[in-house]
Write an enzyme that holds these catalytic residues in place. Structure first.
Site, PDB file in Angstrom:
ATOM      1  N   CYS A   1       6.963  -6.695   6.672  1.00 22.91           N
ATOM      2  CA  CYS A   1       7.878  -6.132   7.408  1.00 22.91           C
ATOM      3  C   CYS A   1       9.189  -6.974   8.103  1.00 22.91           C
ATOM      4  O   CYS A   1       8.572  -7.981   8.644  1.00 22.91           O
ATOM      5  CB  CYS A   1       7.586  -5.088   8.328  1.00 22.91           C
ATOM      6  SG  CYS A   1       8.784  -3.876   9.118  1.00 22.91           S
TER       7      CYS A   1
ATOM      8  N   ASN B   1      -2.523   5.255  16.015  1.00 20.77           N
ATOM      9  CA  ASN B   1      -3.551   4.677  15.173  1.00 20.77           C
ATOM     10  C   ASN B   1      -3.973   3.428  15.740  1.00 20.77           C
ATOM     11  O   ASN B   1      -3.154   2.488  15.377  1.00 20.77           O
ATOM     12  CB  ASN B   1      -3.145   4.670  13.626  1.00 20.77           C
ATOM     13  CG  ASN B   1      -2.769   6.164  13.405  1.00 20.77           C
ATOM     14  OD1 ASN B   1      -3.675   7.238  13.519  1.00 20.77           O
ATOM     15  ND2 ASN B   1      -1.670   6.209  12.836  1.00 20.77           N
TER      16      ASN B   1
ATOM     17  N   CYS C   1       3.527   8.630   0.639  1.00 24.37           N
ATOM     18  CA  CYS C   1       4.264   7.646   1.736  1.00 24.37           C
ATOM     19  C   CYS C   1       4.340   6.214   1.202  1.00 24.37           C
ATOM     20  O   CYS C   1       3.258   5.686   0.430  1.00 24.37           O
ATOM     21  CB  CYS C   1       3.178   7.776   3.036  1.00 24.37           C
ATOM     22  SG  CYS C   1       3.649   6.379   4.167  1.00 24.37           S
TER      23      CYS C   1
ATOM     24  N   SER D   1      12.486   6.990   7.121  1.00 24.41           N
ATOM     25  CA  SER D   1      12.249   6.611   8.306  1.00 24.41           C
ATOM     26  C   SER D   1      12.503   5.152   8.671  1.00 24.41           C
ATOM     27  O   SER D   1      12.310   4.392   7.741  1.00 24.41           O
ATOM     28  CB  SER D   1      10.608   6.883   8.456  1.00 24.41           C
ATOM     29  OG  SER D   1      10.218   6.408   9.828  1.00 24.41           O
TER      30      SER D   1
ATOM     31  N   CYS E   1      -0.340   6.007   9.446  1.00 24.91           N
ATOM     32  CA  CYS E   1       0.963   5.227  10.166  1.00 24.91           C
ATOM     33  C   CYS E   1       0.598   3.986  10.785  1.00 24.91           C
ATOM     34  O   CYS E   1      -0.285   3.972  11.645  1.00 24.91           O
ATOM     35  CB  CYS E   1       1.503   6.126  10.954  1.00 24.91           C
ATOM     36  SG  CYS E   1       2.783   7.295  10.266  1.00 24.91           S
TER      37      CYS E   1
ATOM     38  N   CYS F   1       7.699  -4.536  15.586  1.00 27.81           N
ATOM     39  CA  CYS F   1       6.974  -3.539  16.591  1.00 27.81           C
ATOM     40  C   CYS F   1       5.638  -3.917  17.127  1.00 27.81           C
ATOM     41  O   CYS F   1       4.715  -4.195  16.018  1.00 27.81           O
ATOM     42  CB  CYS F   1       7.056  -2.212  15.832  1.00 27.81           C
ATOM     43  SG  CYS F   1       8.652  -1.441  15.296  1.00 27.81           S
TER      44      CYS F   1
ATOM     45  N   SER G   1      12.396   6.166  14.249  1.00 31.40           N
ATOM     46  CA  SER G   1      11.189   5.732  15.176  1.00 31.40           C
ATOM     47  C   SER G   1      11.597   5.497  16.479  1.00 31.40           C
ATOM     48  O   SER G   1      12.026   4.246  16.673  1.00 31.40           O
ATOM     49  CB  SER G   1      10.278   4.643  14.553  1.00 31.40           C
ATOM     50  OG  SER G   1      10.138   4.914  13.143  1.00 31.40           O
ATOM     51  N   LEU G   2      11.696   6.417  17.475  1.00 37.11           N
ATOM     52  CA  LEU G   2      12.177   6.096  18.706  1.00 37.11           C
ATOM     53  C   LEU G   2      11.236   5.564  19.678  1.00 37.11           C
ATOM     54  O   LEU G   2      11.457   4.403  20.282  1.00 37.11           O
ATOM     55  CB  LEU G   2      12.729   7.696  19.092  1.00 37.11           C
ATOM     56  CG  LEU G   2      13.718   7.474  20.405  1.00 37.11           C
ATOM     57  CD1 LEU G   2      14.851   6.710  20.123  1.00 37.11           C
ATOM     58  CD2 LEU G   2      14.210   8.725  20.667  1.00 37.11           C
ATOM     59  N   HIS G   3      10.143   6.182  19.986  1.00 39.73           N
ATOM     60  CA  HIS G   3       8.931   5.807  20.783  1.00 39.73           C
ATOM     61  C   HIS G   3       9.393   5.591  22.387  1.00 39.73           C
ATOM     62  O   HIS G   3       8.579   5.711  23.243  1.00 39.73           O
ATOM     63  CB  HIS G   3       8.532   4.630  20.239  1.00 39.73           C
ATOM     64  CG  HIS G   3       7.950   4.745  18.721  1.00 39.73           C
ATOM     65  ND1 HIS G   3       7.191   5.831  18.368  1.00 39.73           N
ATOM     66  CD2 HIS G   3       8.048   4.043  17.903  1.00 39.73           C
ATOM     67  CE1 HIS G   3       6.783   5.845  17.188  1.00 39.73           C
ATOM     68  NE2 HIS G   3       7.307   4.701  16.690  1.00 39.73           N
TER      69      HIS G   3
ATOM     70  N   GLY H   1       7.136  -1.712   5.529  1.00 37.39           N
ATOM     71  CA  GLY H   1       8.336  -2.171   5.650  1.00 37.39           C
ATOM     72  C   GLY H   1       9.489  -1.553   6.402  1.00 37.39           C
ATOM     73  O   GLY H   1       9.348  -0.206   6.650  1.00 37.39           O
ATOM     74  N   GLU H   2      10.819  -1.773   6.489  1.00 38.50           N
ATOM     75  CA  GLU H   2      11.889  -1.233   6.983  1.00 38.50           C
ATOM     76  C   GLU H   2      12.919  -1.002   6.068  1.00 38.50           C
ATOM     77  O   GLU H   2      13.542  -1.706   5.319  1.00 38.50           O
ATOM     78  CB  GLU H   2      12.610  -2.223   8.174  1.00 38.50           C
ATOM     79  CG  GLU H   2      13.701  -1.594   8.632  1.00 38.50           C
ATOM     80  CD  GLU H   2      13.864  -0.181   8.977  1.00 38.50           C
ATOM     81  OE1 GLU H   2      12.965   0.303   9.846  1.00 38.50           O
ATOM     82  OE2 GLU H   2      14.844   0.553   8.380  1.00 38.50           O
TER      83      GLU H   2
ATOM     84  N   CYS I   1       2.343  -2.086  15.409  1.00 35.19           N
ATOM     85  CA  CYS I   1       2.204  -1.610  14.138  1.00 35.19           C
ATOM     86  C   CYS I   1       1.525  -2.964  13.382  1.00 35.19           C
ATOM     87  O   CYS I   1       2.033  -4.056  13.534  1.00 35.19           O
ATOM     88  CB  CYS I   1       3.644  -1.593  13.274  1.00 35.19           C
ATOM     89  SG  CYS I   1       3.695  -1.155  11.725  1.00 35.19           S
TER      90      CYS I   1
ATOM     91  N   GLU J   1       0.749  -1.217   0.009  1.00 35.49           N
ATOM     92  CA  GLU J   1       0.031  -0.119   0.035  1.00 35.49           C
ATOM     93  C   GLU J   1       0.848   1.350   0.040  1.00 35.49           C
ATOM     94  O   GLU J   1       1.933   1.134   0.621  1.00 35.49           O
ATOM     95  CB  GLU J   1      -0.943   0.122   1.308  1.00 35.49           C
ATOM     96  CG  GLU J   1      -2.055  -1.118   1.001  1.00 35.49           C
ATOM     97  CD  GLU J   1      -2.840  -1.358   2.380  1.00 35.49           C
ATOM     98  OE1 GLU J   1      -4.023  -1.801   2.191  1.00 35.49           O
ATOM     99  OE2 GLU J   1      -2.339  -1.164   3.395  1.00 35.49           O
TER     100      GLU J   1
HETATM  101  N1  SAH Z   1      10.177   0.839   9.325  1.00 41.16           N
HETATM  102  C1  SAH Z   1      10.020   2.324   9.340  1.00 41.16           C
HETATM  103  C2  SAH Z   1       9.032   2.936   8.551  1.00 41.16           C
HETATM  104  C3  SAH Z   1       7.571   2.379   8.683  1.00 41.16           C
HETATM  105  S1  SAH Z   1       6.797   2.813   9.985  1.00 41.16           S
HETATM  106  C4  SAH Z   1      10.104   2.691  10.741  1.00 41.16           C
HETATM  107  O1  SAH Z   1      10.120   1.992  11.664  1.00 41.16           O
HETATM  108  O2  SAH Z   1      10.340   4.084  10.729  1.00 41.16           O
HETATM  109  C5  SAH Z   1       6.240   4.515   9.822  1.00 41.16           C
HETATM  110  C6  SAH Z   1       6.032   5.027  11.186  1.00 41.16           C
HETATM  111  O3  SAH Z   1       4.649   4.762  11.810  1.00 41.16           O
HETATM  112  C7  SAH Z   1       7.103   4.762  12.275  1.00 41.16           C
HETATM  113  O4  SAH Z   1       7.395   5.974  12.987  1.00 41.16           O
HETATM  114  C8  SAH Z   1       6.302   3.727  13.103  1.00 41.16           C
HETATM  115  O5  SAH Z   1       6.805   3.825  14.406  1.00 41.16           O
HETATM  116  C9  SAH Z   1       5.137   4.564  13.140  1.00 41.16           C
HETATM  117  N2  SAH Z   1       3.913   3.651  13.715  1.00 41.16           N
HETATM  118  C10 SAH Z   1       3.876   2.352  13.340  1.00 41.16           C
HETATM  119  N3  SAH Z   1       2.859   2.037  13.613  1.00 41.16           N
HETATM  120  C11 SAH Z   1       1.753   2.928  14.223  1.00 41.16           C
HETATM  121  C12 SAH Z   1       0.456   3.148  14.867  1.00 41.16           C
HETATM  122  N4  SAH Z   1      -0.396   2.155  14.820  1.00 41.16           N
HETATM  123  N5  SAH Z   1       0.234   4.361  14.913  1.00 41.16           N
HETATM  124  C13 SAH Z   1       1.093   5.291  14.896  1.00 41.16           C
HETATM  125  N6  SAH Z   1       2.203   5.436  14.344  1.00 41.16           N
HETATM  126  C14 SAH Z   1       2.779   3.783  13.932  1.00 41.16           C
END
Ligand code: SAH
Length: 346
Positions: free
Chosen positions: A114, A296, A107, A197, A339, A118, A220-222, A165-166, A121, A94
């Site tokens: 992937c 999300n 995007c 990203s 996202c 995570c 993507s730190l979190h 994907g990464e 996700c 997608e």
């Molecule tokens: N693998 C890469 C790019 C894809 S994810 C990465 O991790 O950066 C793109 C972004 O969406 C990342 O910052 C990820 O942490 C975030 N993301 C993943 N699941 C999400 C969700 N359910 N709600 C909000 N952001 C999310």
């Protein structure tokens, strides 16, 4: 049925020129075909109208044009468009068009599924099925550029590698696609308008710095606390924060370009004072800014967006320490285009 003919888009311009020479034709015919394949995104040989019929038939005998097909397109109330993109082998990824007043952002996906795991996700649940090749990434961008012209009467302005994907687990193809996107023979876009990203693969962040790439980096730190980050992003056990920090410092030293940290605040997970303090500390290592992303929901509620109080706490504390922070509202939620929601539901 899968064709045994060679994919013409796997050829470089030089190889195409050589092909025509080997057929007793002029080398510049190769340039013409290359232009059709890339800047004009032609998906059939018939469409290449400045070639003779005989030439087009000859190409047809030797080659196929592998390309994506936008199978299904959904439009959100907020103007976001989600494409379900079918690849030549039937797999689907997608990609999303996100319009604002002044920009259109694409995007795009870099893998089917992937490589990473995570917990928050939706794409992670698909596991990695395969990497996309450079053309498949390029085609997603070209398709969104066309949609932007069609619906918003302007060209695509920005690209984020934040789809499925990464990207750093498919490095060579991502780099090749960006080379084509930024070249005049492709879409001629500036690398400054492209952001990759990553969840943070230290070795590959260093490689990008060595390769002197010109696009932007988002991580993507979190969480800036190892135990917590490992809970929500289990691969952090393999690439802990200390290594990530080293790679980011290396990146900044080489590129002098500020890094964006993507960060979701979840209730009961990373909404405490210690979380904010750890993030502030992490932000001191290299010049950066923080994007607080809205969560999300993807399912049962194991993760929940923190309340406003917690988010405001983050904002005021970060700002107090001079850290630039933006709050990113989700787009396209009603069509599962936001996202972390890309999981081929349809
Ligand atoms: N693998 C890469 C790019 C894809 S994810 C990465 O991790 O950066 C793109 C972004 O969406 C990342 O910052 C990820 O942490 C975030 N993301 C993943 N699941 C999400 C969700 N359910 N709600 C909000 N952001 C999310």
């Amino acid at each position: 049925m899968k064709s045994t003919k060679k994919d013409i888009r796997a050829l470089t311009k030089e190889q195409l020129r050589d092909f025509f020479i080997s057929k007793g034709d002029k080398a510049f015919r190769g340039n013409q075909v290359y232009e059709w394949l890339w800047s004009k995104s032609a998906y059939t040989f018939e469409a290449m109208t400045n070639l003779s019929k005989a030439t087009r038939e000859m190409l047809q005998e030797h080659f196929v044009i592998n390309h994506i097909e936008v199978d299904d397109m959904q439009r959100s109330k907020d103007g976001t468009v989600k494409n379900a993109v079918r690849l030549h082998d039937g797999l689907v990824v997608e990609s999303v068009l996100i319009p604002t007043e002044t920009r259109t952002t694409a995007c795009v996906s870099s893998q089917v599924g992937c490589s990473l795991d995570c917990k928050f996700c939706a794409t992670a649940r698909l596991k990695r099925m395969r990497n996309l090749n450079a053309d498949e990434i390029y085609d997603q961008v070209a398709a969104i550029n066309k949609e932007s012209l069609l619906y918003y009467n302007r060209k695509l302005s920005n690209i984020v590698f934040m789809g499925m994907g990464e990207p750093l687990m498919n490095y060579n193809n991502v780099i090749k696609s960006i080379e084509k996107i930024t070249s005049d023979e492709g879409l001629g876009m500036s690398p400054k308008r492209i952001t990759l990203s990553t969840s943070g693969v230290p070795k590959m962040i260093k490689k990008m710095a060595d390769d002197e790439v010109k696009f932007n980096l988002a991580v993507s730190l979190h969480s800036a606390i190892d135990e917590k980050r490992t809970q929500i992003m289990p691969f952090n056990a393999t690439f802990p924060l200390e290594e990530l920090k080293g790679a980011l410092q290396y990146w900044y030293q080489k590129t002098q370009r500020r890094i964006t940290y993507e960060y979701v605040v979840w209730g009961g997970i990373n909404d405490q004072k210690e979380d904010i303090e750890a993030l502030i500390q992490f932000c001191k290592y290299v010049p950066c800014k923080v994007n607080l992303i809205e969560y999300n929901p993807i399912d049962d509620g194991a993760f929940q967006q923190a309340d406003e109080h917690a988010i405001n706490n983050y904002i005021s504390n970060l700002e107090m320490h001079g850290i630039v922070v933006n709050v990113r509202r989700s787009r396209g939620k009603d069509i599962d285009a936001a996202c972390g929601q890309l999981a081929n539901k349809s």
